[in-house]
Scaffold this motif. Sequence first.
Motif: not given
Length: 267
Positions: A213-223
């Motif tokens: 879940a953390s990795a997915l949210v970080d990916a959205a923030l990074g995009a």
Amino acid sequence: MLRFSGAGISDVGRVRPENEDSAFVGPYVAVVADGVGGAAAGEVASATATYAMAATALARFGDVPEVVLTAGAEAAQASVQRGVQTDLRRLGMATTLTAVVCDGDRVVLGHVGDSRAYLLRDGRATQVSRDHTYVQRLVDHGEIDAVSAAVHPWRNVVLRSVDGDPVHPAVDLVPLDVVPGDRLLLCSDGLTDLVPDEAIAGLLGGGEPEEAASALVDAALGAGGRDNVTCVVLDVVDGPRVVGDGQLLGAVREIANVVDPAAVRGR
């Protein structure tokens, strides 16, 4: 006995001033709702719908999942309507609603809107919800393809939601053929608008649910993180029954956002 072992994260993102997403993570029910309406109180809509669905499922554990999801969606709709009727400044508020309910033997998805549910098995993620959007209708009618849909300027126009209109379609009910070892993802479009499905599949399979879940949210923030983003990751497990409480995420953590919780408890 089947149940969920999971975790979730809800983040306001890098652009929006408020988090209008809400979620609930429990061993037998999980919910994601993405409110719309801005000043018309999208956070109230999402929190109210999430609370109504989770409270209904917790109170009716063991009932047929389709019945629970239908009752929860009806409670959500009635509570959102009540919220508009008691404060006309909320006119126009609405929310998506994506939930999974497990009775110990079966898992069923209830869905309306453009939040999504995915099933991960053997490294392959399959979308098990269907977007209720104008662009998805164009795809269904063969007018555009999936590549064009991903960049269409109207891709976020939602045709079905939980709103204040007393005339509304029911949620989609989708029985899920799950087995222990499968992983489910419920997420708002703050993820799927920015992170392609191939990347979601790779990140969804990494580590424990909280790590994924953390990795997915970080990916959205990074995009760019231009929207609120909420991800709930659930492992399907086989084990003894556990206490059916759970974790609140996002706008629903503020009880003032929930319209008349006592009415929901009485169902």
